[in-house]
Motif scaffolding. Structure first.
Motif, PDB file in Angstrom:
ATOM      1  N   LEU A 111      98.528 -12.555 -27.263  1.00 39.66           N
ATOM      2  CA  LEU A 111      97.400 -11.985 -26.267  1.00 39.66           C
ATOM      3  C   LEU A 111      96.573 -12.965 -25.871  1.00 39.66           C
ATOM      4  N   GLY A 112      96.047 -13.825 -26.725  1.00 37.54           N
ATOM      5  CA  GLY A 112      95.349 -14.899 -26.425  1.00 37.54           C
ATOM      6  C   GLY A 112      95.794 -15.893 -25.350  1.00 37.54           C
ATOM      7  N   HIS A 169      93.344  -0.948 -40.599  1.00 34.03           N
ATOM      8  CA  HIS A 169      94.523  -1.801 -40.577  1.00 34.03           C
ATOM      9  C   HIS A 169      95.323  -2.083 -39.458  1.00 34.03           C
ATOM     10  N   LEU A 170      94.906  -1.145 -38.354  1.00 36.73           N
ATOM     11  CA  LEU A 170      95.699  -1.448 -37.279  1.00 36.73           C
ATOM     12  C   LEU A 170      94.923  -1.989 -36.215  1.00 36.73           C
ATOM     13  N   TYR A 171      93.693  -2.592 -36.306  1.00 36.66           N
ATOM     14  CA  TYR A 171      92.856  -2.747 -35.368  1.00 36.66           C
ATOM     15  C   TYR A 171      92.242  -3.997 -35.703  1.00 36.66           C
ATOM     16  N   GLY A 172      91.523  -4.896 -34.362  1.00 38.32           N
ATOM     17  CA  GLY A 172      90.601  -5.672 -34.923  1.00 38.32           C
ATOM     18  C   GLY A 172      89.038  -4.897 -35.190  1.00 38.32           C
ATOM     19  N   ILE A 173      88.339  -5.372 -36.240  1.00 34.64           N
ATOM     20  CA  ILE A 173      86.981  -4.339 -36.673  1.00 34.64           C
ATOM     21  C   ILE A 173      85.925  -5.175 -36.580  1.00 34.64           C
ATOM     22  N   GLY A 224      97.637 -17.650 -34.987  1.00 30.99           N
ATOM     23  CA  GLY A 224      97.081 -17.115 -36.237  1.00 30.99           C
ATOM     24  C   GLY A 224      98.325 -16.123 -36.610  1.00 30.99           C
ATOM     25  N   LYS A 225      97.631 -14.999 -36.853  1.00 35.67           N
ATOM     26  CA  LYS A 225      98.432 -14.019 -37.455  1.00 35.67           C
ATOM     27  C   LYS A 225      99.867 -13.745 -36.629  1.00 35.67           C
ATOM     28  N   THR A 232      91.191 -12.215 -30.462  1.00 39.57           N
ATOM     29  CA  THR A 232      90.323 -11.993 -31.453  1.00 39.57           C
ATOM     30  C   THR A 232      89.590 -13.239 -32.290  1.00 39.57           C
ATOM     31  N   ASP A 233      90.641 -14.174 -32.485  1.00 39.25           N
ATOM     32  CA  ASP A 233      90.103 -15.579 -32.852  1.00 39.25           C
ATOM     33  C   ASP A 233      89.297 -16.365 -31.981  1.00 39.25           C
TER      34      ASP A 233
END
Ligand code: UTP
Length: 289
Positions: A111-112, A169-173, A224-225, A232-233
């Motif tokens: 996405l980034g 565990h399914l989202y960015g928190i 990343g992941k 998110t990063d």
């Protein structure tokens, strides 16, 4: 600076593996919610929130997504000949809805990376990102609510939704400090934490108002992941440099890229249609019995 958000980036280049086999040939963004493709709900939200230009991020094999918003001369001719005025009007409105440019993301690098593909088209102004498979049913539209928050606070805004602890565990928190009703200043974001490691139950969903400063950060964000460049990063870095807010929007959100979310969206939207609500309720009662 944040008074006007004119450009909306819609990343729609993902492979949609959660929805195979449906998405082997058909882009998930074109799967209909009742009778309208997912992506059309999103473009309509963008337009209703003041977006003047949509920057669609697409990929090989997903050309039909931009065709959906293009003029179809043949179809219009046929509808005219058949005197199907209502349908003709609907098809015309669709092609006149918004100015759209499409940019190819050559590889699904995350996405980034998809957002980074829009850099030149966006230029040096704040912009919106609306994920191509996240539908939010809200009035005023979710993005319009966020634009208002960014205007008031003068910073980037990301949409938040409270999720059950079992789903962190399914989202960015986020971890954030509450600064106003429904508004948090973001201190940290954790990608897909287990419930015992989650800093809150406020999850990031697919709507963002971002400053152009995100682009150089994305350019320097390593994979990343999952080997993907994660938005998110980059947001995490951004939040350390300038104010970034989280906003708990008012409305209902459906992850239409997920089979269950897709079914929920179909049922919820069908129940809002007077011509089928009654019949559908009866049918659901019967099926459950
Ligand atoms: P998702 O993770 O939901 O999309 O990305 P995906 O990769 O298509 O889905 P699955 O997990 O394989 O089923 C969120 C949004 O980001 C876009 C997707 O199209 C979706 O709108 N995206 C994701 C891109 O545009 N490019 C990418 O490389 C990855």
């Amino acid at each position: 600076m944040y008074n006007e958000i004119r450009k909306g980036v819609i990343p729609a280049a993902g492979l949609g593996t959660r929805f195979l086999p449906a998405t082997k040939v058909v882009p998930k963004e074109l799967l209909p919610i009742v009778d309208k493709p997912t992506i059309q709900y999103i473009v309509e939200e963008a337009v209703a929130s003041g977006i003047e230009q949509v920057i669609l991020i697409t990929a090989r094999g997903k050309g039909a997504v931009e065709d959906h918003f293009d003029v179809s001369v043949e179809l219009e001719e046929v509808l005219k000949r058949q005197k199907k005025e209502d349908l003709l009007q609907m098809v015309k409105e669709l092609s006149e809805m918004v100015r759209m440019v499409a940019i190819r993301q050559k590889e699904p690098k995350g996405l980034g990376h998809a957002v980074l593909c829009a850099r030149e088209a966006v230029g040096e102004e704040p912009f919106a990102v609306l994920l191509g498979d996240d539908i939010v049913d809200a009035e005023p539209p979710c993005l319009a609510q966020m634009v208002e928050v960014s205007r008031q606070k003068g910073g980037g805004v990301i949409a938040l939704q409270r999720v059950p602890e079992t789903e962190t565990h399914l989202y960015g928190i986020i971890r954030g400090e509450r600064v106003d009703e429904r508004v948090y200043r973001i201190q940290e974001m954790v990608e897909k934490p287990k419930p015992d490691q989650a800093p809150s139950n406020l999850a990031v969903i697919g709507r963002y108002v971002l400053p152009p400063e995100i682009f150089p950060i994305l350019e320097n964000t390593p994979p990343g992941k999952g080997g993907e460049i994660q938005l998110t990063d980059a947001l995490q870095v951004l939040a350390r440099r300038m104010p970034l807010y989280g906003y708990e929007f008012v409305g209902d959100r459906y992850d239409a890229g997920d089979k269950f979310g897709y079914l929920q969206a179909n049922i919820a939207f069908a129940l809002k249609r007077p011509e089928m609500a009654g019949r559908l309720k009866e049918f659901l009662k019967e099926v459950i019995r």
